[in-house]
Write an enzyme that holds these catalytic residues in place. Structure first.
Site, PDB file in Angstrom:
ATOM      1  N   ILE A 155      10.101 121.037  25.139  1.00 13.20           N
ATOM      2  CA  ILE A 155      11.204 120.152  25.426  1.00 13.20           C
ATOM      3  C   ILE A 155      11.034 118.600  25.331  1.00 13.20           C
ATOM      4  O   ILE A 155      11.859 117.946  24.802  1.00 13.20           O
ATOM      5  CB  ILE A 155      11.671 120.424  27.171  1.00 13.20           C
ATOM      6  N   SER A 233      13.140 118.939  34.644  1.00 17.42           N
ATOM      7  CA  SER A 233      11.899 120.061  34.730  1.00 17.42           C
ATOM      8  C   SER A 233      12.094 120.892  35.941  1.00 17.42           C
ATOM      9  O   SER A 233      12.518 121.803  35.723  1.00 17.42           O
ATOM     10  CB  SER A 233      10.697 119.308  34.617  1.00 17.42           C
ATOM     11  N   ARG A 234      11.336 120.462  36.988  1.00 10.18           N
ATOM     12  CA  ARG A 234      11.453 121.165  38.382  1.00 10.18           C
ATOM     13  C   ARG A 234      11.510 120.091  39.345  1.00 10.18           C
ATOM     14  O   ARG A 234      10.931 119.114  39.477  1.00 10.18           O
ATOM     15  CB  ARG A 234      10.175 121.858  38.400  1.00 10.18           C
ATOM     16  N   ASP A 258      18.711 117.573  37.049  1.00 13.36           N
ATOM     17  CA  ASP A 258      19.154 118.824  36.947  1.00 13.36           C
ATOM     18  C   ASP A 258      18.664 119.935  37.874  1.00 13.36           C
ATOM     19  O   ASP A 258      19.052 120.968  37.961  1.00 13.36           O
ATOM     20  CB  ASP A 258      19.168 119.136  35.520  1.00 13.36           C
ATOM     21  N   GLU A 263      16.646 123.598  45.645  1.00  8.16           N
ATOM     22  CA  GLU A 263      17.591 123.899  45.012  1.00  8.16           C
ATOM     23  C   GLU A 263      18.179 125.146  45.385  1.00  8.16           C
ATOM     24  O   GLU A 263      19.304 125.809  45.217  1.00  8.16           O
ATOM     25  CB  GLU A 263      17.896 123.538  43.586  1.00  8.16           C
ATOM     26  N   HIS A 295      21.358 122.614  37.860  1.00  7.32           N
ATOM     27  CA  HIS A 295      20.389 123.366  36.885  1.00  7.32           C
ATOM     28  C   HIS A 295      21.020 124.071  35.598  1.00  7.32           C
ATOM     29  O   HIS A 295      20.849 125.414  35.585  1.00  7.32           O
ATOM     30  CB  HIS A 295      19.667 124.484  37.721  1.00  7.32           C
ATOM     31  N   ALA A 297      20.595 122.480  32.512  1.00 10.43           N
ATOM     32  CA  ALA A 297      20.322 122.212  31.350  1.00 10.43           C
ATOM     33  C   ALA A 297      20.049 123.233  30.117  1.00 10.43           C
ATOM     34  O   ALA A 297      20.199 123.034  29.093  1.00 10.43           O
ATOM     35  CB  ALA A 297      19.220 121.385  31.572  1.00 10.43           C
TER      36      ALA A 297
HETATM   37  P1  NAD Z   1       5.521 123.288  27.656  1.00  7.27           P
HETATM   38  O1  NAD Z   1       4.763 123.953  28.136  1.00  7.27           O
HETATM   39  O2  NAD Z   1       6.152 123.526  26.124  1.00  7.27           O
HETATM   40  O3  NAD Z   1       5.393 121.772  27.822  1.00  7.27           O
HETATM   41  C1  NAD Z   1       4.837 121.220  28.932  1.00  7.27           C
HETATM   42  C2  NAD Z   1       4.178 120.059  28.573  1.00  7.27           C
HETATM   43  O4  NAD Z   1       3.802 119.425  29.978  1.00  7.27           O
HETATM   44  C3  NAD Z   1       2.629 120.372  27.817  1.00  7.27           C
HETATM   45  O5  NAD Z   1       2.555 119.357  26.649  1.00  7.27           O
HETATM   46  C4  NAD Z   1       1.768 120.073  28.937  1.00  7.27           C
HETATM   47  O6  NAD Z   1       0.379 119.620  28.254  1.00  7.27           O
HETATM   48  C5  NAD Z   1       2.169 118.976  29.833  1.00  7.27           C
HETATM   49  N1  NAD Z   1       1.740 118.996  31.009  1.00  7.27           N
HETATM   50  C6  NAD Z   1       1.154 119.794  31.833  1.00  7.27           C
HETATM   51  N2  NAD Z   1       0.569 119.331  33.041  1.00  7.27           N
HETATM   52  C7  NAD Z   1       0.908 117.968  32.962  1.00  7.27           C
HETATM   53  C8  NAD Z   1       0.584 117.066  33.608  1.00  7.27           C
HETATM   54  N3  NAD Z   1      -0.328 117.095  35.004  1.00  7.27           N
HETATM   55  N4  NAD Z   1       0.898 115.651  33.475  1.00  7.27           N
HETATM   56  C9  NAD Z   1       1.506 115.519  32.223  1.00  7.27           C
HETATM   57  N5  NAD Z   1       1.855 116.542  31.362  1.00  7.27           N
HETATM   58  C10 NAD Z   1       1.467 117.648  31.706  1.00  7.27           C
HETATM   59  O7  NAD Z   1       6.949 123.553  28.399  1.00  7.27           O
HETATM   60  P2  NAD Z   1       8.555 123.002  27.913  1.00  7.27           P
HETATM   61  O8  NAD Z   1       9.068 124.462  27.436  1.00  7.27           O
HETATM   62  O9  NAD Z   1       8.593 121.965  27.169  1.00  7.27           O
HETATM   63  O10 NAD Z   1       9.258 123.032  29.582  1.00  7.27           O
HETATM   64  C11 NAD Z   1       8.859 121.968  30.290  1.00  7.27           C
HETATM   65  C12 NAD Z   1       9.354 122.357  31.714  1.00  7.27           C
HETATM   66  O11 NAD Z   1      10.913 122.295  31.558  1.00  7.27           O
HETATM   67  C13 NAD Z   1       9.233 123.953  32.174  1.00  7.27           C
HETATM   68  O12 NAD Z   1       7.827 124.061  32.999  1.00  7.27           O
HETATM   69  C14 NAD Z   1      10.257 123.978  33.166  1.00  7.27           C
HETATM   70  O13 NAD Z   1       9.923 123.853  34.543  1.00  7.27           O
HETATM   71  C15 NAD Z   1      11.419 122.868  32.680  1.00  7.27           C
HETATM   72  N6  NAD Z   1      12.633 123.817  32.104  1.00  7.27           N
HETATM   73  C16 NAD Z   1      14.001 123.462  32.760  1.00  7.27           C
HETATM   74  C17 NAD Z   1      15.106 124.019  32.445  1.00  7.27           C
HETATM   75  C18 NAD Z   1      16.449 123.655  32.946  1.00  7.27           C
HETATM   76  O14 NAD Z   1      17.353 124.244  32.922  1.00  7.27           O
HETATM   77  N7  NAD Z   1      16.523 122.490  33.767  1.00  7.27           N
HETATM   78  C19 NAD Z   1      15.065 124.837  31.280  1.00  7.27           C
HETATM   79  C20 NAD Z   1      13.629 124.992  30.760  1.00  7.27           C
HETATM   80  C21 NAD Z   1      12.523 124.698  31.226  1.00  7.27           C
END
Ligand code: NAD
Length: 329
Positions: A155, A233-234, A258, A263, A295, A297
């Site tokens: 993302i 993200s979360r 989001d 939540e 939520h 996104a």
């Molecule tokens: P991903 O696993 O592809 O990428 C996560 C990135 O975060 C990785 O590059 C990882 O190295 C990095 N990371 C891990 N720990 C870290 C830290 N301590 N500090 C900095 N970077 C760190 O995941 P993604 O598919 O890009 O998704 C990211 C997050 O988005 C998910 O974990 C989820 O919580 C959230 N998400 C939200 C929605 C929504 O509808 N709002 C939908 C999908 C995902």
């Protein structure tokens, strides 16, 4: 295979039914969220399909195991709501949908930025009342602004691609750097440098013990005064109470979220006739520079299609003893 889907929304029933070709699996939809209290509902099912609002802690997982559940399939990418250790101890496989549409989430983060900046939500309401004044509607150009991206996974990378198109300077923080992004001009920084240099910060890392309340009083103290923070993200990555203090003293200039750390009891249902008991959330709502979406996104046609298709493929892979390519170990 008989699968119990918990906390299902109207659109999930439609999409899962549509992509369950030839009724290959017997899908039973529950409105209830799955947790230790509702775990008895899984009796007679080998597999459960859950979402972020289902609480798959040790107590719930032990109960599922006793009832014969062998598979927990998450219809989400994030899995911070599942006690993986307990699942492993109880011989329950955990699968997920690792990526369905990173662009859906990245584009929503940009929507939050654009709305907070250009105040289209306020203009929409005011023009409907024949108020054509420009007062309070001034924004800023995104071009040449510094955007800090925390987490450059799927993302985060999609988000960088869009912001590069706006001609922003992109800086990033991640535990591992992405060479492709560096080639495109993204500069990796320490977390502290990212905080102090960014005009806009967008959070795209997962919720882990290390990222829980990563954005707290200390971090807010280091950001540029008036910076914008976006979290798709979360919720638990931001300490909400401390964010409220930083909004009150105008250290945070704009907040677009989001996701919200509590939540679970609020989102994904119509609470318009309910007296909301969460005072922290209500305080957040009172700021005119805070934008909250429920939520949503991920919520695009493309993403929901992928979630349904991949989840059903996960059920089939498990049932037919195929390689579990989406297993979380
Ligand atoms: P991903 O696993 O592809 O990428 C996560 C990135 O975060 C990785 O590059 C990882 O190295 C990095 N990371 C891990 N720990 C870290 C830290 N301590 N500090 C900095 N970077 C760190 O995941 P993604 O598919 O890009 O998704 C990211 C997050 O988005 C998910 O974990 C989820 O919580 C959230 N998400 C939200 C929605 C929504 O509808 N709002 C939908 C999908 C995902």
């Amino acid at each position: 295979m008989k699968v119990a889907l918990f906390g299902t929304q109207f659109y999930e029933r439609e999409y899962f039914t549509k992509f369950n070709v030839d009724n290959k699996h017997e899908l039973v939809f529950f409105n209830e969220s799955l947790n230790a209290t509702t775990s008895h509902l899984t009796k007679g099912f080998r597999a459960v399909c859950v979402f972020g609002t289902d609480k798959m802690d040790k107590s719930c997982i032990q109960k599922l195991a006793k009832l014969g559940v062998q598979l927990i399939d998450l219809r989400s990418a994030g899995y911070d709501n599942v006690d993986l250790k307990s699942a492993n101890t109880n011989n329950i496989k955990v699968l997920r949908v690792p990526a369905y549409s990173p662009q859906a989430v990245a584009e929503h983060a940009v929507a939050l930025i654009m709305t907070l900046n250009r105040k289209t939500h306020k203009a929409y309401n005011q023009v409907r009342e024949n108020n054509f004044s420009l007062e309070h509607l001034m924004g800023f150009n995104l071009c040449n602004k510094t955007v800090g991206v925390v987490g450059t996974g799927k993302i985060g990378r999609a988000f960088c691609a869009i912001m590069l198109g706006f001609e922003c300077k992109i800086i990033a923080f991640d535990v591992k750097e992405n060479e492709d992004l560096k080639q495109k001009g993204v500069q990796y920084k320490t977390f502290t440098d990212l905080l102090s240099q960014s005009d806009i910060i967008s959070i795209h890392c997962p919720l882990t013990p290390k990222t829980t309340h990563l954005f707290d009083k200390k971090a807010f103290g280091k950001i540029k005064k008036g910076a914008m923070i976006i979290n798709t993200s979360r919720g638990g990555i931001i300490n909400t109470k401390e964010a409220i203090e930083a909004l009150k003293n105008q250290q945070i200039g704009y907040l677009g979220i989001d996701v919200y750390e509590n939540e679970g009891s609020l989102f994904f249902k119509d609470q318009s006739q309910t007296v909301i008991q969460d005072d922290v959330f209500e305080r957040l709502l009172s700021f005119n520079n805070v934008l909250i979406t429920p939520h949503q996104a991920f919520y695009t046609q493309e993403a929901v299609t992928e979630i349904a298709k991949i989840s059903i493929q996960n059920f089939t892979d498990f049932e037919e003893n195929r390689e579990l390519k989406n297993e979380i170990k």
